[in-house]
Enzyme design. Structure first.
Site, PDB file in Angstrom:
ATOM      1  CG  ASP A 150       4.326  15.465   9.555  1.00  0.00           C
ATOM      2  OD1 ASP A 150       4.865  14.410   9.221  1.00  0.00           O
ATOM      3  OD2 ASP A 150       4.325  16.485   8.838  1.00  0.00           O
ATOM      4  CE  LYS A 205       3.163   2.837   8.570  1.00  0.00           C
ATOM      5  NZ  LYS A 205       3.075   4.235   9.060  1.00  0.00           N
ATOM      6  CG  LEU A 218      -1.944  -1.120   1.311  1.00  0.00           C
ATOM      7  CD1 LEU A 218      -2.580  -1.176   2.692  1.00  0.00           C
ATOM      8  CD2 LEU A 218      -3.011  -0.910   0.247  1.00  0.00           C
ATOM      9  N   GLY A 219       2.049   1.126   0.632  1.00  0.00           N
ATOM     10  CA  GLY A 219       2.924   2.301   0.721  1.00  0.00           C
ATOM     11  C   GLY A 219       4.367   1.832   0.894  1.00  0.00           C
ATOM     12  CE  LYS A 220       7.502  -1.595  -2.772  1.00  0.00           C
ATOM     13  NZ  LYS A 220       6.932  -2.414  -1.689  1.00  0.00           N
ATOM     14  N   GLY A 221       8.538   3.103   1.738  1.00  0.00           N
ATOM     15  CA  GLY A 221       9.265   4.281   2.198  1.00  0.00           C
ATOM     16  C   GLY A 221      10.666   3.954   2.657  1.00  0.00           C
ATOM     17  CE  LYS A 222      13.389   8.937   5.308  1.00  0.00           C
ATOM     18  NZ  LYS A 222      13.792  10.263   5.813  1.00  0.00           N
ATOM     19  CG  PHE A 223      12.775   4.402   8.334  1.00  0.00           C
ATOM     20  CD1 PHE A 223      12.214   5.662   8.243  1.00  0.00           C
ATOM     21  CD2 PHE A 223      14.133   4.294   8.592  1.00  0.00           C
ATOM     22  CE1 PHE A 223      12.993   6.796   8.449  1.00  0.00           C
ATOM     23  CE2 PHE A 223      14.915   5.418   8.796  1.00  0.00           C
ATOM     24  CZ  PHE A 223      14.342   6.675   8.728  1.00  0.00           C
ATOM     25  N   GLY A 224      10.720   1.185   5.404  1.00  0.00           N
ATOM     26  CA  GLY A 224       9.955  -0.048   5.238  1.00  0.00           C
ATOM     27  C   GLY A 224       8.724   0.202   4.394  1.00  0.00           C
TER      28      GLY A 224
HETATM   29  C1  LIG Z   1      -2.795   3.361  -0.487  1.00  0.00           C
HETATM   30  C2  LIG Z   1      -4.165   2.826  -0.388  1.00  0.00           C
HETATM   31  N1  LIG Z   1      -4.978   2.687  -1.456  1.00  0.00           N
HETATM   32  N2  LIG Z   1      -6.123   2.175  -1.000  1.00  0.00           N
HETATM   33  C3  LIG Z   1      -7.251   1.873  -1.877  1.00  0.00           C
HETATM   34  C4  LIG Z   1      -6.073   1.996   0.338  1.00  0.00           C
HETATM   35  C5  LIG Z   1      -4.836   2.417   0.723  1.00  0.00           C
HETATM   36  C6  LIG Z   1      -4.366   2.399   2.086  1.00  0.00           C
HETATM   37  N3  LIG Z   1      -3.115   2.708   2.499  1.00  0.00           N
HETATM   38  C7  LIG Z   1      -3.164   2.536   3.844  1.00  0.00           C
HETATM   39  C8  LIG Z   1      -2.208   2.683   4.808  1.00  0.00           C
HETATM   40  C9  LIG Z   1      -0.878   3.187   4.427  1.00  0.00           C
HETATM   41  C10 LIG Z   1      -0.217   2.964   3.213  1.00  0.00           C
HETATM   42  N4  LIG Z   1       0.912   3.673   3.203  1.00  0.00           N
HETATM   43  N5  LIG Z   1       0.939   4.325   4.352  1.00  0.00           N
HETATM   44  C11 LIG Z   1       1.874   5.351   4.634  1.00  0.00           C
HETATM   45  C12 LIG Z   1       0.993   6.522   4.573  1.00  0.00           C
HETATM   46  C13 LIG Z   1       0.675   7.121   5.757  1.00  0.00           C
HETATM   47  C14 LIG Z   1      -0.205   8.180   5.708  1.00  0.00           C
HETATM   48  C15 LIG Z   1      -0.733   8.607   4.501  1.00  0.00           C
HETATM   49  C16 LIG Z   1      -0.398   7.950   3.321  1.00  0.00           C
HETATM   50  C17 LIG Z   1       0.474   6.877   3.341  1.00  0.00           C
HETATM   51  C18 LIG Z   1      -0.132   4.058   5.116  1.00  0.00           C
HETATM   52  C19 LIG Z   1      -2.574   2.450   6.143  1.00  0.00           C
HETATM   53 CL1  LIG Z   1      -1.441   2.654   7.457  1.00  0.00          CL
HETATM   54  C20 LIG Z   1      -3.854   2.043   6.454  1.00  0.00           C
HETATM   55  N6  LIG Z   1      -4.789   1.884   5.497  1.00  0.00           N
HETATM   56  C21 LIG Z   1      -4.442   2.124   4.220  1.00  0.00           C
HETATM   57  N7  LIG Z   1      -5.185   2.062   3.104  1.00  0.00           N
END
Ligand SMILES: Cc1nn(C)cc1-c1nc2c(-c3cnn(Cc4ccccc4)c3)c(Cl)cnc2[nH]1
EC number: 2.7.11.1
Length: 285
Positions: A138, A44, A21-27
Site C-alpha cells: 500500500d 493511534k 494528528l490524523g482521524k479515520g474510520k477506526f479511530g
Molecule cells: C499530521 C502531522 N503533522 N505534523 C506536523 C506531524 C504529523 C504527524 N502525523 C503522524 C502520524 C499519523 C497521523 N495520522 N496518521 C495516519 C497516517 C498514516 C500515514 C500517513 C498519513 C497519516 C499517522 C504518525 Cl503515526 C506518526 N507521526 C506523525 N506526525
C-alpha cells in the site's frame, strides 16, 4: 489522577495527550508524550467496537505483529501497544515533518534531488521489509510521513487513518497505485511494491500519478497496458528508472538494489548530501 503506574503495566495514564494528528474510520492519531521523560510519540487510538463491526481485528493483529518487529530509519516504529475496555492504543514513533501527501500537494511536485533521495530511502526501507518477508502493498503518498531530518518514513502498514484535512477524493481506495497483476486479480509478490514506487517516483516528479484518468475503466486499461506518457520536463535519468519499474511483467521489474544503485538516484543523493553539507557549513559560519 497522576499516580505513576503500578507494576509497570503501560496505560494511557502514562501519557499526556496532545493535538489530533490524523482521524479515520477506526479511530484517531494523537500527538502524545510520556509523563516521565516527556518522550514524544504518536498514539493511534482504535475502537474495539468499530474494529469488530469492520471485521478487521485480525488485520490489526497482523499489522501489529509486522510493524512491531520492523526497525529501520525509514519506517515508523511501533514501540508498544496496550488496550482497555473499549480501545486499543498503538504507541508509534512521531514524525515531526508531517505527511508526505501534504508536502506534495503544497509544493505541486518535488525537485529531482528530493524525488531521487526519497526513492533511495523507500527502496532501502522496502528491501529491509522484503528481507523479512513483508510486502507493504500500500505504498502511496498518503501512507508516507516525514522525519525530523526530512527523511521519508513509511507511516502505516495497511492501517491508514485519514488526517483531518480532506485528502485526495479518490483517497479511500485510490487504484492509481495498483499493479497490473492485482488489477487482473493474479497472485502477487513483493514486485507489487516495485510497481508502486515507480508510480510514486512519477507522482513525486510530475505531481500526479501516471495512470490517472477521469474514469476507472481508462485507469484500469492504462495500468494493464502499462501505458503512460511523461511531461517534457521529466529528464532522461528519471525516465530510465521509472521505465524499469513500471513494467507490466512483475518478473521483469528491476530490483530494489538496482533502484538504490541507479545512476539517477545516486547522483540525486549526492546532490542532496552536498546541499545539506553546504547548508550546515553556512549555518556554522
Ligand atoms: C499530521 C502531522 N503533522 N505534523 C506536523 C506531524 C504529523 C504527524 N502525523 C503522524 C502520524 C499519523 C497521523 N495520522 N496518521 C495516519 C497516517 C498514516 C500515514 C500517513 C498519513 C497519516 C499517522 C504518525 Cl503515526 C506518526 N507521526 C506523525 N506526525
Amino acid at each position: 489522577k497522576n499516580t505513576p503506574n503500578k507494576g509497570g503495566k503501560l496505560s494511557i495514564n502514562d501519557f499526556e495527550i496532545g493535538r489530533p494528528l490524523g482521524k479515520g474510520k477506526f479511530g484517531s492519531v494523537y500527538l502524545a508524550r510520556t509523563k516521565t521523560g516527556h518522550f514524544h510519540c504518536a498514539i493511534k487510538v482504535l475502537f474495539k467496537s468499530q474494529l469488530i463491526s469492520g471485521g478487521v481485528e485480525h488485520q490489526l493483529e497482523r499489522e501489529i505483529e509486522i510493524q512491531s518487529h520492523l526497525q529501520h530509519p525509514n519506517i515508523i516504529r511501533l514501540y508498544n501497544y496496550f488496550w482497555d475496555a473499549k480501545k486499543i492504543y498503538l504507541i508509534l514513533e512521531y514524525a515531526p515533518g508531517g505527511e508526505m501527501y501534504k508536502q506534495l500537494t503544497t509544493q505541486k511536485r518535488f525537485t529531482e534531488a528530493m524525488a531521487g533521495k526519497y526513492m533511495y530511502e523507500i527502496a532501502d526501507a522496502l528491501s529491509y521489509c522484503h528481507r523479512k518477508n513483508v510486502i507493504h502493498r500500500d505504498i502511496k503518498p498518503e501512507n508516507l510521513l516525514i522525519g525530523a531530518q526530512g527523511e521519508l518514513k513509511i507511516g502505516d502498514f495497511g492501517w491508514s487513518v485519514h488526517a483531518p484535512s480532506n485528502k485526495r477524493q479518490t483517497m479511500c481506495g485510490t487504484m492509481d497505485y495498483l499493479p497490473p497483476e492485482m488489477v487482473n486479480g493474479n497472485s502477487h509478490s513483493d514486485a507489487v511494491d516495485l510497481w508502486a514506487i515507480g508510480v510514486l517516483c512519477y507522482e513525486f516528479l510530475v505531481g500526479k500519478p501516471p495512470f490517472e484518468h477521469e474514469n476507472q475503466a481508462d485507469t484500469y486499461s492504462a495500468i494493464k497496458a502499462g501505458r503512460f506518457t511523461y511531461p517534457d520536463f521529466v529528464k532522461k535519468g528519471a525516465r530510465d528508472l521509472i521505465g524499469k519499474l513500471l513494467v507490466v511483467d512483475p518478473r521483469r521489474r528491476c530490483s530494489l538494489q538496482e533502484v538504490k544503485d541507479h545512476y539517477w538516484v545516486t547522483s540525486m543523493l549526492d546532490s542532496c548530501r552536498r546541499a545539506a553539507e553546504k547548508q550546515k557549513a553556512e549555518r556554522a559560519a
